[in-house]
Design a protein around this motif. Structure first.
Motif, short mmCIF file in Angstrom:
data_model
loop_
_atom_site.label_atom_id
_atom_site.label_comp_id
_atom_site.label_asym_id
_atom_site.label_seq_id
_atom_site.Cartn_x
_atom_site.Cartn_y
_atom_site.Cartn_z
N ASN A 133 1.10 -1.29 -0.14
CA ASN A 133 -0.17 -0.12 0.18
C ASN A 133 0.80 1.39 0.39
OD1 ASN A 133 0.72 -0.02 2.75
ND2 ASN A 133 -1.48 -0.27 3.01
N SER A 134 0.56 2.90 -0.07
CA SER A 134 0.48 3.45 -0.08
C SER A 134 1.41 3.93 1.25
CB SER A 134 0.32 5.31 -0.53
OG SER A 134 -0.59 4.92 1.00
N ILE A 135 1.94 3.50 2.55
CA ILE A 135 2.47 3.55 3.44
C ILE A 135 3.95 2.21 3.43
CG2 ILE A 135 1.16 4.90 4.41
CD1 ILE A 135 0.24 1.73 6.22
N GLY A 136 3.94 0.95 2.77
CA GLY A 136 5.05 0.93 2.16
C GLY A 136 4.42 -0.21 2.92
N THR A 137 3.66 -0.89 3.36
CA THR A 137 2.85 -2.64 4.31
C THR A 137 2.82 -3.06 3.40
OG1 THR A 137 1.93 -0.84 5.37
CG2 THR A 137 1.38 -3.81 5.21
N LYS A 138 3.77 -4.46 3.00
CA LYS A 138 4.02 -5.84 2.33
C LYS A 138 3.33 -6.89 2.40
CE LYS A 138 8.22 -5.65 2.94
NZ LYS A 138 9.35 -6.31 2.66
N ASP A 151 12.40 -11.07 -0.63
CA ASP A 151 13.42 -10.53 0.22
C ASP A 151 12.76 -9.39 -0.47
OD1 ASP A 151 15.19 -9.27 1.20
OD2 ASP A 151 16.54 -10.45 0.19
N TRP A 152 12.23 -8.31 -0.06
CA TRP A 152 11.86 -7.06 -0.49
C TRP A 152 11.57 -6.06 0.10
CZ3 TRP A 152 6.81 -4.89 -2.11
CH2 TRP A 152 5.74 -5.19 -1.94
N GLN A 153 12.29 -4.60 0.09
CA GLN A 153 11.96 -4.07 0.39
C GLN A 153 10.54 -3.01 -0.64
OE1 GLN A 153 16.45 -2.59 0.15
NE2 GLN A 153 15.31 -1.37 1.55
N ALA A 154 10.02 -1.75 0.33
CA ALA A 154 9.08 -1.65 -0.50
C ALA A 154 8.70 0.08 0.30
CB ALA A 154 7.39 -2.32 -0.30
N ALA A 155 8.09 1.40 -0.21
CA ALA A 155 8.22 2.56 0.31
C ALA A 155 7.37 3.93 -0.27
CB ALA A 155 9.59 3.33 0.75
N GLY A 156 6.87 3.91 0.48
CA GLY A 156 5.43 4.93 -0.46
C GLY A 156 5.16 5.91 -0.19
N SER A 157 4.82 7.38 -0.96
CA SER A 157 4.06 8.48 -0.26
C SER A 157 3.28 9.08 -1.43
CB SER A 157 5.72 9.45 -0.67
OG SER A 157 6.32 9.17 -1.93
N VAL A 158 2.75 10.14 -0.34
CA VAL A 158 1.49 11.01 -0.96
C VAL A 158 1.49 12.48 -1.68
CG1 VAL A 158 -0.53 11.15 -0.76
CG2 VAL A 158 0.22 8.98 0.43
N GLY A 159 1.57 12.95 -2.76
CA GLY A 159 1.65 13.49 -3.39
C GLY A 159 0.49 14.60 -3.69
N LYS A 160 0.45 15.45 -4.09
CA LYS A 160 -0.75 16.15 -4.13
C LYS A 160 -1.71 16.15 -5.38
CE LYS A 160 0.79 20.10 -6.95
NZ LYS A 160 1.60 21.37 -7.31
N ASP A 161 -1.12 15.02 -6.13
CA ASP A 161 -2.39 14.94 -7.49
C ASP A 161 -2.01 13.18 -7.68
OD1 ASP A 161 1.04 14.92 -8.27
OD2 ASP A 161 -0.59 16.76 -9.72
N ALA A 162 -1.37 12.44 -7.25
CA ALA A 162 -0.46 11.09 -6.83
C ALA A 162 0.34 10.52 -5.95
CB ALA A 162 0.53 10.63 -8.31
N TRP A 163 0.20 9.11 -5.26
CA TRP A 163 0.75 8.58 -4.22
C TRP A 163 1.76 7.75 -5.21
CZ3 TRP A 163 0.87 3.51 -3.43
CH2 TRP A 163 -0.06 2.44 -3.53
N TYR A 164 2.81 7.11 -4.57
CA TYR A 164 4.18 6.46 -5.36
C TYR A 164 4.75 5.49 -4.84
CZ TYR A 164 4.58 11.30 -6.77
OH TYR A 164 3.96 12.74 -7.71
N LEU A 165 5.11 4.45 -5.17
CA LEU A 165 5.81 3.39 -4.72
C LEU A 165 6.88 3.13 -4.79
CD1 LEU A 165 4.79 0.90 -2.82
CD2 LEU A 165 4.32 -0.49 -4.24
N GLU A 166 7.66 2.61 -5.04
CA GLU A 166 9.46 2.21 -4.55
C GLU A 166 9.48 1.04 -4.13
OE1 GLU A 166 13.23 5.02 -5.48
OE2 GLU A 166 12.01 4.97 -3.85
N CYS A 167 10.70 -0.46 -5.64
CA CYS A 167 10.58 -1.17 -5.17
C CYS A 167 11.78 -1.88 -5.26
CB CYS A 167 9.25 -2.74 -4.76
SG CYS A 167 7.72 -1.84 -4.63
N ALA A 168 12.35 -2.62 -4.59
CA ALA A 168 14.17 -3.33 -5.17
C ALA A 168 13.68 -5.07 -4.18
CB ALA A 168 14.43 -3.10 -3.63
N ILE A 169 13.57 -5.58 -5.59
CA ILE A 169 13.48 -6.86 -4.92
C ILE A 169 14.19 -7.61 -5.52
CG2 ILE A 169 12.12 -8.56 -6.28
CD1 ILE A 169 9.41 -6.55 -7.05
N SER A 170 14.90 -8.66 -4.85
CA SER A 170 16.08 -9.26 -4.87
C SER A 170 16.45 -10.85 -5.49
CB SER A 170 16.35 -10.29 -3.45
OG SER A 170 17.60 -11.15 -3.75
N PHE A 171 16.50 -10.71 -6.59
CA PHE A 171 16.29 -12.03 -8.04
C PHE A 171 16.65 -13.29 -6.53
CE2 PHE A 171 18.40 -8.69 -10.81
CZ PHE A 171 17.01 -8.48 -11.42
N LYS A 172 17.46 -13.11 -6.26
CA LYS A 172 17.24 -14.66 -4.90
C LYS A 172 16.14 -15.27 -4.34
CE LYS A 172 22.26 -13.40 -2.99
NZ LYS A 172 22.94 -13.09 -1.90
#
Length: 333
Positions: A133-138, A151-172
């Motif tokens: 979700n937008s707060i990075g809960t996985k 094995d992965w990370q997720a972080a989110g943020s909310v802007g004035k006209d969008a929300w964003y998700l950024e992820c790093a997913i290990s190939f392992k």
């Protein structure tokens, strides 16, 4: 310059239609490139790699048809991880739901969330689901089995006209690695719940449900950063092809409306139709602006132009059908 760009887009249109031995011509494609430097996973998408990576949009509603609250996905990779940067355009950011704060709960998809599907082995049956979700809960699962963990990370943020998700997913996590030339099954799907009725959309059209590997698009691992960006060419080719259909439909509707005697409608309806005509003409002008400028290879410019045409078409089509029905009734009298 414009002629050169048109030639490139024309070649890519032919390539997308022709496909190759893996039948990629019938799939949505995204080619991610190697990142010179990994992004910081903070949900802000301000890293250098995101400024260079192609943005693929044009998500479609699960029930079919274009989704007007669009989503843009970007992807890069390095020797150990796949990185995703996803922008969820949102007209009502204050209504975004982010209630789930504990990982590994499927209920996170009841929030405003993104679901990522990966199928590293196209010859096998296994595929993987990662959601946040937008707060990075996985949440993660292999198919419908939540017993698997990535094995992965997720972080989110909310802007004035969008929300964003950024992820790093290990190939392992998959026992396989992204190497230049490798192709994975891939889809990104969006659960939009903030306005009441859930709106489900997906990058690769998947009518009937998200868990359909046969309908996944393809994630292609490209070469070093700075090499030929086929992802941009592929996206622009798709958008150029769709713009042809939208342009034809808009011009057809405009012809119907402009040839009609609008005095037969009440003043309020006449005013509404005039507004729809204006919107259609402005949308067509927007397309011409893309075609006559150096934005032919700008995926966001194409997305904006096609969205404007689709929105205008939804309006003026209503007027065109009203006129056709009016004429039909007249012919029967």
């Amino acid at each position: 310059m414009r002629a050169h760009h048109c030639l490139i887009v024309a070649i890519l249109l032919a390539t997308v239609v022709a496909g190759h031995t893996q039948d990629l011509g019938k799939k949505r494609l995204y080619e991610c490139q190697r990142a010179a430097q990994a992004p910081v996973i903070d949900g802000k998408l301000n890293d250098a790699c995101w400024q260079k990576a192609s943005a693929s949009g044009e998500f479609w509603l699960l029930k079919g048809g274009p989704n007007m609250q669009q989503t843009l996905l970007q992807a890069v990779y390095d020797e150990g991880k796949l990185y995703l940067g996803i922008t969820c355009l949102e007209k009502s950011p204050e209504r975004i739901i982010a209630q789930v704060k504990v990982d590994d709960l499927s209920s996170v998809m009841g929030d405003d969330a993104l679901e990522i599907f990966l199928q590293p082995d196209l010859q096998g049956t296994d595929y993987y689901q990662l959601a946040a979700n937008s707060i990075g809960t996985k949440y993660d699962a292999i198919g419908f089995n939540p017993g698997w963990g990535a094995d992965w990370q997720a972080a989110g943020s909310v802007g004035k006209d969008a929300w964003y998700l950024e992820c790093a997913i290990s190939f392992k996590s998959f026992g396989q690695y992204g190497v230049p030339g490798a192709t994975w099954g891939f889809n990104v799907c969006r659960d939009r719940n903030g306005e009441g009725d859930t709106e489900w959309s997906c990058w690769s059209p998947s009518q009937g449900g998200f868990h359909q590997p046969a309908k996944f698009g393809r994630l292609i691992f490209g070469g070093e950063a700075g090499s030929g960006d086929r992802a941009t060419l592929i996206e622009c080719a798709r958008a150029a092809q769709r713009s042809i259909d939208l342009e034809a439909q808009l011009n057809d509707a405009l012809k119907t409306v402009k040839s009609a005697d609008l005095k037969k409608f009440d003043p309020e309806k006449q005013k509404a139709i005039a507004g729809q005509v204006k919107a259609a003409e402005e949308a067509l002008q927007g397309l011409q602006a893309v075609l006559s400028s150096n934005t032919l290879l700008d995926t966001r410019a194409w997305l904006k132009a096609n969205e404007a045409m689709q929105s205008a078409l939804d309006g003026i089509d209503e007027a065109a059908w009203a006129i056709k029905f009016e004429k039909l009734f007249e012919d029967q009298e």
